[in-house]
Design a protein around this motif. Sequence first.
Motif, mmCIF file in Angstrom:
data_model
loop_
_atom_site.group_PDB
_atom_site.id
_atom_site.type_symbol
_atom_site.label_atom_id
_atom_site.label_comp_id
_atom_site.label_asym_id
_atom_site.label_seq_id
_atom_site.Cartn_x
_atom_site.Cartn_y
_atom_site.Cartn_z
ATOM 1 N N ALA A 1 0.832 -1.205 0.000
ATOM 2 C CA ALA A 1 0.000 0.000 0.000
ATOM 3 C C ALA A 1 0.869 1.259 0.000
ATOM 4 C CB ALA A 1 -0.926 -0.003 1.212
ATOM 5 N N THR B 1 0.926 4.192 -2.785
ATOM 6 C CA THR B 1 0.716 5.581 -2.368
ATOM 7 C C THR B 1 1.858 6.475 -2.826
ATOM 8 O OG1 THR B 1 -0.515 4.812 -0.428
ATOM 9 C CG2 THR B 1 0.306 7.067 -0.383
ATOM 10 N N VAL C 1 -4.058 9.219 6.057
ATOM 11 C CA VAL C 1 -3.894 7.846 6.538
ATOM 12 C C VAL C 1 -4.692 7.674 7.814
ATOM 13 C CG1 VAL C 1 -2.271 6.153 7.487
ATOM 14 C CG2 VAL C 1 -1.628 7.510 5.491
ATOM 15 N N VAL D 1 -5.975 6.304 2.879
ATOM 16 C CA VAL D 1 -5.441 4.964 3.124
ATOM 17 C C VAL D 1 -5.944 4.502 4.481
ATOM 18 C CG1 VAL D 1 -3.359 3.548 3.289
ATOM 19 C CG2 VAL D 1 -3.385 5.547 1.780
ATOM 20 N N HIS E 1 -6.042 1.544 7.324
ATOM 21 C CA HIS E 1 -5.398 0.332 7.831
ATOM 22 C C HIS E 1 -6.161 -0.183 9.049
ATOM 23 C CE1 HIS E 1 -2.076 -1.646 10.338
ATOM 24 N NE2 HIS E 1 -2.365 -2.474 9.368
ATOM 25 N N MET F 1 -8.130 3.637 -0.471
ATOM 26 C CA MET F 1 -7.262 2.474 -0.503
ATOM 27 C C MET F 1 -7.343 1.791 0.863
ATOM 28 S SD MET F 1 -3.126 2.024 -1.001
ATOM 29 C CE MET F 1 -3.063 3.011 -2.477
#
Length: 616
Positions: free
Chosen positions: A423, A427, A443, A513, A515, A544
Amino acid sequence: MTAELVRGQNHPLPDTRLEIRVSSGAPVAVAATLFDAAGAVAGAGRVVHPGAPSLPGVEVSRQAAAEHRLAVDLGAVAADVHRVAVLLALPADPGGPGRFGALAAPFVAVAVPGGAAVATYTLTGLDTESAVVALELYRRQGAWKVRAVGQGYAGGLAALFRDQGVPGAAGLAAAVQDAVAPAPAPTAPSAPAPTAPPPPVGAPAPSGGPVDYTHPRRRTATPPPPPPSAPPAPPGTPATPVAGDAAGWSMEERLYNQVWGMFEDLARTTAAYRSAVDFAESRMERELEGVLSDPRSRIGTAGDAARAEARARCRELTDRAREALDRDLAQLTAESDVVEPALPPAFARWDHPVWHAYRAPTEAPMALRLGDLHLRERPELRIPMLVRLPLERGLWVDSGRRGSEQALLMDEARLRRLALDTAVAHTARLLAVHPPGDFTVHVIDPAGSGAAAFAPLTASGVLAGPPAAGPGGVATVLAQLTRRVDLVQMAVRGGAGTEVLPPDLDTAGQLLVVHDFPHGFDDRAVTQLRYLADEGPAVGVHLMMVADREDAAAYGPVLDPLWRSLLRVTPVPDDHLADPWVGHAWTYEPPRIPQDSQVLQQVLASVAEARRTWRR
């Protein structure tokens, strides 16, 4: 925002009144076939063509031309019409090209009348075909959609109509050709007055105009053919590969089209090989069954000889198919060897020397490399997997231990770290290929467990802020991005310019992003995430996710639309990318940063420095 379709992809239509624009490198005849709910054509009267150019809701041109504009009103078609197929055919002119492979790829755009295109499709990969089903408009749950088809027919319109089940296919095809046959040349011809080409569909609005997230360099006309690069090869010898040997407006576009041509060539030649092997083996099985079914040849030398002959014929066919495959693969390998070194940063691998001379670009590229694709017949021949920019789908980097054998055998913690590293590589590439100030990255790392993997991003200072942690951080970032989507959507729908947006709103492209999902996400946050996945790409907000789908199983089917809306990529090789047209399962290879290389840190440092200079 215009959707650029690939073969098999569909897109919703905002209205029933449409204009279909066709651009080709030579005059083509345009027709349309109307199907009922069962997929049948009631008769030749349900085909609109130059000899019978109108039916309720559909009107085509009476002549062949290189440029067409067709009027379609899906609200006015007969109530039992559920699908409208748009057809292109080359006139049966002895002096004409005879096949689409001799022309630049035809281009089709579906637009609102007199306005911007809703969806476009470039019909690549045509060769001996002289007729093609370009696209189809179809009903689905009370609404209309468009699907890119691109199904060609070397047998021309007659073969196409027969395949569609149109009664009297041969006679109808002849009627179409008669209607567009060139008239006898006049004794004193006069040249027609030149007409100006229509303005590009979806071109950026002037300064202060409506917000437009269409890629500024995407063109909607057919690109010119490649410039001559080398003398033709002698007959019987393969052509010498040349980088950029494809149609396009620029070297970048020619390389992009060439890579896709390599992908299609590999798909076709492998499909032909597999089909030949299947045929040889099935014929051998039939012949062996025939030997066994005859009592006179079951035993003895005659039976042994018959079985040996059947196996020998199978080997002969298989060997010939393998020779053809090896010849084609050798040519593709030679082409890859010259194309790969010529690729720009957006298309290049991380070990490409172009990254060592990286400088921030002044404009965004047309596409981005997400990894490589290969087939089992030649694993070392890898085709770049290029996706168009701006991204029309978000990405899901799968950290789950399922799918490939490599993932199943890998330690779970190691796999999750690889997913995060993948990832970060995606990015970094997105940041590097956009001009300074044109792309912003956020993020979400609720528990902070990805701090080590995100270190290259945080240490370089390329993020909009530190990774959001805890439920409060998650809520803040999601609220900020959903507000941006809401405001830009309202501006776009109202036809307003950027001056109506709040001054604190970042109108650059955005990437979120995520996570460790669903840790730190309550029901409201999950709803906001789904909203960003569905509505964000159209206004420049992209998602993402680095996640294991099984971790979110507690939400049940409520998140299924989220996963389906994202393009799944993996941190290890996986053959999950299916090709529905030829039946291949392509193996996806994720991008890899060379071991002990500092290229990622160097590129991110250059991105950060370019941003600082841009802000001054």
